[in-house]
Write a protein that holds these residues in place. Structure first.
Motif, short mmCIF file in Angstrom:
data_model
loop_
_atom_site.label_atom_id
_atom_site.label_comp_id
_atom_site.label_asym_id
_atom_site.label_seq_id
_atom_site.Cartn_x
_atom_site.Cartn_y
_atom_site.Cartn_z
N SER A 1 13.55 -90.09 -39.44
CA SER A 1 15.08 -88.80 -38.56
C SER A 1 14.31 -87.75 -38.08
O SER A 1 14.38 -87.63 -36.66
N ALA A 2 13.17 -86.75 -38.97
CA ALA A 2 12.31 -86.13 -37.77
C ALA A 2 11.59 -86.51 -36.99
O ALA A 2 11.78 -85.12 -36.23
N ARG A 3 10.55 -87.69 -36.56
CA ARG A 3 10.45 -87.89 -35.90
C ARG A 3 11.43 -88.43 -34.39
O ARG A 3 11.22 -88.15 -33.27
N LEU A 4 11.83 -88.87 -34.78
CA LEU A 4 13.41 -89.04 -33.70
C LEU A 4 13.66 -88.15 -33.26
O LEU A 4 13.99 -87.70 -32.28
N GLN A 5 14.72 -86.70 -34.26
CA GLN A 5 14.85 -85.50 -33.89
C GLN A 5 13.42 -84.78 -33.28
O GLN A 5 14.31 -84.67 -31.47
N PHE A 6 12.76 -85.37 -33.02
CA PHE A 6 11.32 -84.74 -32.63
C PHE A 6 11.61 -85.32 -31.34
O PHE A 6 11.41 -84.67 -29.83
N CYS A 7 11.49 -86.50 -30.88
CA CYS A 7 11.63 -87.81 -29.57
C CYS A 7 12.37 -87.41 -28.73
O CYS A 7 12.00 -87.34 -27.84
N ARG A 8 13.29 -87.21 -29.02
CA ARG A 8 14.90 -86.77 -28.59
C ARG A 8 14.32 -85.92 -27.77
O ARG A 8 15.05 -85.74 -26.65
N ILE A 9 14.08 -84.72 -27.84
CA ILE A 9 13.89 -83.37 -26.98
C ILE A 9 12.98 -83.61 -26.26
O ILE A 9 12.11 -83.42 -25.30
N ALA A 10 11.84 -84.27 -27.54
CA ALA A 10 10.58 -84.27 -26.05
C ALA A 10 10.05 -84.99 -25.12
O ALA A 10 9.21 -85.00 -24.30
N PHE A 11 10.81 -85.88 -25.77
CA PHE A 11 11.03 -87.29 -24.41
C PHE A 11 11.92 -87.41 -24.05
O PHE A 11 12.04 -88.20 -22.73
N GLY A 12 12.45 -87.20 -24.64
CA GLY A 12 14.10 -87.76 -23.71
C GLY A 12 14.84 -86.70 -23.28
O GLY A 12 13.84 -86.06 -22.47
N ALA A 13 16.12 -87.32 -22.66
CA ALA A 13 16.58 -86.38 -21.70
C ALA A 13 17.96 -85.79 -22.30
O ALA A 13 17.74 -84.29 -21.75
N ALA A 14 17.83 -85.41 -23.48
CA ALA A 14 18.54 -84.50 -24.25
C ALA A 14 19.58 -83.03 -23.36
O ALA A 14 19.50 -82.37 -22.86
N GLY A 15 20.26 -83.89 -22.28
CA GLY A 15 21.48 -83.13 -21.37
C GLY A 15 21.08 -83.95 -20.62
O GLY A 15 20.40 -84.72 -19.61
N SER A 16 21.39 -83.56 -19.16
CA SER A 16 21.44 -83.21 -18.02
C SER A 16 20.24 -82.42 -17.18
O SER A 16 19.71 -81.98 -17.79
N ALA A 17 20.22 -82.95 -16.46
CA ALA A 17 18.96 -82.36 -15.65
C ALA A 17 19.10 -81.18 -15.43
O ALA A 17 17.75 -80.14 -15.51
N ALA A 18 20.02 -79.99 -15.16
CA ALA A 18 19.87 -78.57 -15.57
C ALA A 18 19.98 -78.18 -16.79
O ALA A 18 20.23 -77.00 -16.72
N ALA A 19 20.23 -78.91 -18.03
CA ALA A 19 20.14 -78.34 -19.41
C ALA A 19 19.75 -77.31 -19.58
O ALA A 19 18.24 -77.11 -19.71
N MET A 20 20.15 -76.27 -20.96
CA MET A 20 19.46 -75.34 -21.67
C MET A 20 18.85 -75.63 -22.57
O MET A 20 20.07 -76.38 -23.67
N LEU A 21 18.09 -75.66 -23.72
CA LEU A 21 18.13 -75.86 -25.03
C LEU A 21 17.46 -75.01 -25.93
O LEU A 21 16.76 -73.28 -25.17
N ASP A 22 17.49 -74.95 -27.15
CA ASP A 22 17.58 -74.02 -27.96
C ASP A 22 16.07 -73.28 -28.42
O ASP A 22 15.89 -74.67 -28.81
N LEU A 23 15.44 -72.71 -28.40
CA LEU A 23 14.35 -72.49 -28.86
C LEU A 23 14.60 -72.64 -30.75
O LEU A 23 13.10 -72.86 -31.29
#
Length: 235
Positions: free
Chosen positions: A70-92
């Motif tokens: 689960s931890a690895r999938l959550q990491f990869c979702r942000i590190a490699f995935g779309a995680a929102g639209s092209a203009a998305a902002m993400l939280d540190l």
């Protein structure tokens, strides 16, 4: 003294979109296949084993491996995935949470001194990918310290990796700069190559510093012109 690899001045390798997606997918599968396989092994033990001690071992294995997957999938979702639209902002803060889940184990610890703020998606993706690069610089484990200074698009990232026999892996500088040995990219080297792509998309320059007196590798990502070269400094 600053030195840069002469090959880094060449035009970066350009991958077909389908090839890039396939190689990144292979990298993600590599990260999750081990804990998923351990879950399968645990279930097989539960099915066949009558000994309570072994069944307890199997339950512990399944629980630990499921959390790791689960931890690895959550990491990869942000590190490699779309995680929102092209203009998305993400939280540190979210980046810290997934980085801790992915990195921390018995050999490697993560310290995080980057204040919580919303940043452009590619900047956060770059930071997470640099955390992965940092893990490769301390093959025997150690501590990765992450810090950030500045705000918004002026934010600068600094990652210090300290551990026995710390070193910059062969070809990482070329891969970050968009180059590769024999001009070939495969699933084994796609992650640092992808990191360089994200750095250029985020308009940030990556520098790696080697501290001679200690066993520390310092990686810095600064806002500025998109990096066509990656330098290594000895300080």
């Amino acid at each position: 003294m600053s030195t840069s690899d002469g090959n880094a001045a060449e035009a970066p390798i350009m991958l077909d979109g389908l090839d890039l997606a396939a190689l990144v997918a292979s990298r993600v599968c590599h990260d999750v296949i081990s804990p998923v396989g351990a879950i399968v092994n645990g279930l097989e033990i539960l099915e066949d084993e009558k000994d309570e001690g072994m069944r307890g071992f199997a339950f512990d294995l399944i629980k630990k491996s499921a959390a790791q997957a689960s931890a690895r999938l959550q990491f990869c979702r942000i590190a490699f995935g779309a995680a929102g639209s092209a203009a998305a902002m993400l939280d540190l803060g979210d980046a810290e949470q997934v980085a801790r889940g992915f990195v921390e184990d018995q050999k490697t610890k993560l310290t995080w001194e980057a204040n919580r703020q919303l940043l452009p998606k590619n900047m956060v993706k770059l930071l997470l990918n640099l955390v992965l690069v940092a893990t490769t610089t301390i093959p025997r484990g150690g501590v990765i310290a992450v810090s950030a200074s500045g705000e918004g698009e002026a934010t600068e990232f600094r990652l210090s990796s300290t551990g026995p026999q710390a070193r910059v892996p062969a070809n990482v500088l070329l891969l970050l700069a968009g180059q590769a040995p024999e001009d070939r990219i495969d699933a084994h080297v796609i992650q640092p190559f992808y990191t360089g792509l994200v750095a250029r998309a985020a308009n940030m320059t990556v520098t790696i510093e080697v501290e001679v007196e200690g066993e520390t590798i310092v990686t810095i990502a600064r806002p500025g012109a998109a990096a066509e070269t990656v330098e290594t400094l000895t300080v």
